[in-house]
Design an enzyme around this catalytic site. Structure first.
Site, PDB file in Angstrom:
ATOM      1  N   THR A  48      -5.055 -96.497 -14.363  1.00 38.85           N
ATOM      2  CA  THR A  48      -4.089 -95.405 -14.460  1.00 38.85           C
ATOM      3  C   THR A  48      -2.689 -95.934 -14.738  1.00 38.85           C
ATOM      4  O   THR A  48      -1.987 -95.449 -15.632  1.00 38.85           O
ATOM      5  CB  THR A  48      -4.079 -94.594 -13.152  1.00 38.85           C
ATOM      6  N   TYR A 111     -12.047 -83.911 -15.868  1.00 39.62           N
ATOM      7  CA  TYR A 111     -12.038 -82.707 -16.705  1.00 39.62           C
ATOM      8  C   TYR A 111     -13.392 -81.988 -16.711  1.00 39.62           C
ATOM      9  O   TYR A 111     -13.502 -80.900 -16.166  1.00 39.62           O
ATOM     10  CB  TYR A 111     -11.571 -82.982 -18.130  1.00 39.62           C
ATOM     11  N   TYR A 137     -13.674 -95.737  -8.368  1.00 34.05           N
ATOM     12  CA  TYR A 137     -12.276 -95.340  -8.229  1.00 34.05           C
ATOM     13  C   TYR A 137     -12.239 -93.855  -7.941  1.00 34.05           C
ATOM     14  O   TYR A 137     -12.601 -93.042  -8.789  1.00 34.05           O
ATOM     15  CB  TYR A 137     -11.507 -95.698  -9.504  1.00 34.05           C
ATOM     16  N   ARG A 142      -6.158 -86.585  -9.550  1.00 30.71           N
ATOM     17  CA  ARG A 142      -6.114 -86.690 -11.005  1.00 30.71           C
ATOM     18  C   ARG A 142      -7.382 -86.172 -11.674  1.00 30.71           C
ATOM     19  O   ARG A 142      -7.338 -85.648 -12.778  1.00 30.71           O
ATOM     20  CB  ARG A 142      -5.897 -88.152 -11.429  1.00 30.71           C
ATOM     21  N   LYS A 165     -12.100 -98.204  -4.845  1.00 33.09           N
ATOM     22  CA  LYS A 165     -10.657 -98.018  -4.702  1.00 33.09           C
ATOM     23  C   LYS A 165     -10.478 -96.591  -4.227  1.00 33.09           C
ATOM     24  O   LYS A 165     -10.672 -95.640  -4.983  1.00 33.09           O
ATOM     25  CB  LYS A 165      -9.940 -98.238  -6.037  1.00 33.09           C
ATOM     26  N   ILE A 207      -5.390-102.037  -4.207  1.00 32.51           N
ATOM     27  CA  ILE A 207      -5.111-102.057  -5.642  1.00 32.51           C
ATOM     28  C   ILE A 207      -3.806-101.308  -5.796  1.00 32.51           C
ATOM     29  O   ILE A 207      -3.743-100.090  -5.620  1.00 32.51           O
ATOM     30  CB  ILE A 207      -6.262-101.448  -6.446  1.00 32.51           C
TER      31      ILE A 207
END
Length: 296
Positions: A48, A111, A137, A142, A165, A207
């Protein structure tokens, strides 16, 4: 126990850009040396913070390739290869492996999203087709998808899925994940404001966005905790909390790139649709950089 990718502070590295928005590969190579000299334990490329979403395929692969070459096995290189298309993800994973990446960071599908059963099918499909460790992740703010602890338990059964993560912000969920998965799944904090809390639950590192500008300090926070210097690690977490908040006062990586440019690190702009900070947010960030000794 599965093979561990790294312990400590891994930097979610920015991708330096030239003024025209093209990737600044020369600065990328310099930045990798600066990070390693600064003491980070791993580098995460094309995540990201590295603006993966606006890199085209050729740029994405070349950034990974250049990072692997420049690091020259001094620290692990973890390549961001997740997408919302499972077959595309496999192809990108294989290209990253061909470039020499040590591990793969795979965000949940965004999405189009999926169910928890879909997450298991997606990740297992990819993991069956690659021969490198996979770090999941989880960043639902997001992606709109949250990996539940019970889903982690199922995913942790795959030998190639070694860590996550975790950036869902839910400490109770992290505790349950640790309880259900034990040594089958390592946990890295995906939020700089939760490093020490997650380490206290058995996490093995972070991270980090913060370590783009404070690599040694972020590494030391983890090192202190692992060495039993919990008071020192906790103090660092609290001392940096204002700066961390400022670094997320706008969409990542807008503030971290702004901070690095303020510090003279010549990182360049973000690509649209990411846009510059407001004057007030920029000034608040500058004051936090001063308070933490990053700027005079």
């Amino acid at each position: 126990m599965k093979k561990r990718v790294f312990t400590g502070a891994g930097t979610a590295l920015v991708t330096p850009m030239k003024p025209d928005g093209s990737v600044n590969f020369e600065r990328l190579r310099q930045l990798i040396d600066e990070q390693i000299d600064g003491g980070v334990d791993a580098l995460i490329i094309c995540g990201t913070t590295g603006e993966k979403s606006t890199l085209n395929y050729e740029e994405h692969v070349r950034v990974i390739e250049e990072a692997v070459k420049q690091a020259d096995q001094r620290v692990p290189i973890i390549a961001g290869t997740g997408s919302n298309d499972t077959v595309y993800t496999v192809g990108l994973c294989k290209d990253a492996i061909d470039c020499g990446a040590d591990a793969l960071l795979m965000v949940t599908p965004y999405y189009n999203k999926t169910s928890q059963r879909g997450l298991v099918a997606h990740y297992n499909y990819v993991a069956d087709r690659v021969d490198k460790p996979i770090i999941l992740y989880n960043v639902p703010s997001r992606t709109g998808v949250n990996i539940l602890p019970e889903t982690y338990r199922e995913l942790s059964k795959h030998p190639n899925i070694v860590a996550t993560k975790e950036a869902n912000g839910d400490i109770a969920s992290v505790a349950m994940t640790r309880h259900l998965c034990g040594d089958n799944l390592d946990v890295y904090s995906g939020n700089d404001d939760q490093v020490v809390p997650i380490l206290s639950l058995g996490g093995i590192g972070v991270i980090s966005v913060l370590s783009n500008i404070m690599p040694n300090e972020t590494h030391k926070m983890c090192e202190d905790y692992f060495a039993g210097r919990v008071t020192e690690a906790s103090k660092a977490q609290l001392d940096y909390i204002g700066l961390i908040k400022a670094l997320f006062s706008d969409v990542n990586p807008i503030p971290i790139k702004e901070a690095m440019n303020m510090m003279g690190l010549n990182i360049g702009p973000c690509r649209l649709p990411l846009y510059e900070m407001t004057d007030s947010a920029r000034e608040a960030l500058r004051q936090q950089l001063i308070a933490c000794g990053c700027l005079k």
